[in-house]
Motif scaffolding. Structure first.
Motif, PDB file in Angstrom:
ATOM      1  N   ALA A  51       0.861  -1.171   0.366  1.00  0.00           N
ATOM      2  CA  ALA A  51      -0.127  -0.046   0.250  1.00  0.00           C
ATOM      3  C   ALA A  51       1.269   1.422  -0.556  1.00  0.00           C
ATOM      4  N   PRO A  52       0.232   2.690  -0.243  1.00  0.00           N
ATOM      5  CA  PRO A  52       0.962   3.756  -0.370  1.00  0.00           C
ATOM      6  C   PRO A  52       1.313   3.502   1.285  1.00  0.00           C
ATOM      7  N   ASP A  53       1.087   3.758   2.446  1.00  0.00           N
ATOM      8  CA  ASP A  53       1.522   3.564   3.195  1.00  0.00           C
ATOM      9  C   ASP A  53       3.388   2.714   3.870  1.00  0.00           C
ATOM     10  N   PHE A  54       3.285   2.007   2.971  1.00  0.00           N
ATOM     11  CA  PHE A  54       4.058   0.393   3.593  1.00  0.00           C
ATOM     12  C   PHE A  54       5.992   1.769   2.979  1.00  0.00           C
ATOM     13  N   ARG A  55       6.719   1.217   3.962  1.00  0.00           N
ATOM     14  CA  ARG A  55       7.601   1.617   4.548  1.00  0.00           C
ATOM     15  C   ARG A  55       8.632   1.423   3.762  1.00  0.00           C
ATOM     16  N   LEU A  56       9.515   1.905   3.404  1.00  0.00           N
ATOM     17  CA  LEU A  56      10.783   1.149   2.249  1.00  0.00           C
ATOM     18  C   LEU A  56      11.650   1.200   2.743  1.00  0.00           C
ATOM     19  N   ALA A  57      13.136   0.250   2.838  1.00  0.00           N
ATOM     20  CA  ALA A  57      13.583  -0.082   3.701  1.00  0.00           C
ATOM     21  C   ALA A  57      15.121  -0.541   2.311  1.00  0.00           C
TER      22      ALA A  57
END
Length: 161
Positions: free
Chosen positions: A131-137
């Motif tokens: 989803a758009p609120d997924f935090r990238l790492a």
């Protein structure tokens, strides 16, 4: 005309060297290093044992060169292509990326490129349809689907060179 012969020579501790003699009797070699980089060597026409030029490529650069030389070749990042003009490609988020720690929606990738992130590979886990609120790492590998132009633009946004 006979098919060109590619000779592979293991280089212990380094990788593998691939040698090719062209139809014009030019000697080329590629050293596939264990770290994923490649060294392309072109030898002198008057002395096929003397290297005239050597070029070191990153793994990404080598993949791009493969695509340029033979677009139908399966590169490590290109997952699939169709007659409809869509491609699916792996794009890594570098640890030093400006997107490391930020949410996917901040990239505006889908809006700006038309390409979609259909999954994220993180360590041994696959996260489908983030989803758009997924935090990238840093170290995440995004599976991006779109037109060739859209996926290239997505790679630019993510900072792949």
């Amino acid at each position: 005309m006979s098919a060109p012969r590619l000779r592979a020579t293991p280089l212990p501790g380094i990788g593998v060297q691939y040698d090719l003699e062209t139809r014009e009797h030019r000697h080329l070699s590629v050293v596939a290093h264990r770290d994923g980089t490649r060294t392309v060597n072109v030898y002198r026409a008057d002395d096929p044992d003397s290297c005239a030029h050597s070029l070191r490529l990153t793994g990404s650069e080598a993949g791009s060169l493969i695509d340029a030389l033979k677009p139908s070749h399966h590169s490590p990042s290109l997952l699939y292509t169709t007659d409809l003009g869509l491609v699916a490609e792996r794009i890594e988020v570098a640890a030093t990326s400006r997107w490391n720690g930020r949410v996917l929606g901040d990239t505006k990738m889908r809006t700006d490129t038309g390409a979609s992130v259909v999954a994220v590979l993180r360590r041994a886990e696959a996260i489908p349809s983030p989803a758009p609120d997924f935090r990238l790492a840093g170290g995440d590998t995004l599976i991006v689907v779109g037109t060739r132009e859209g996926v290239d633009a997505a790679a630019t946004i993510l900072g792949r060179e």
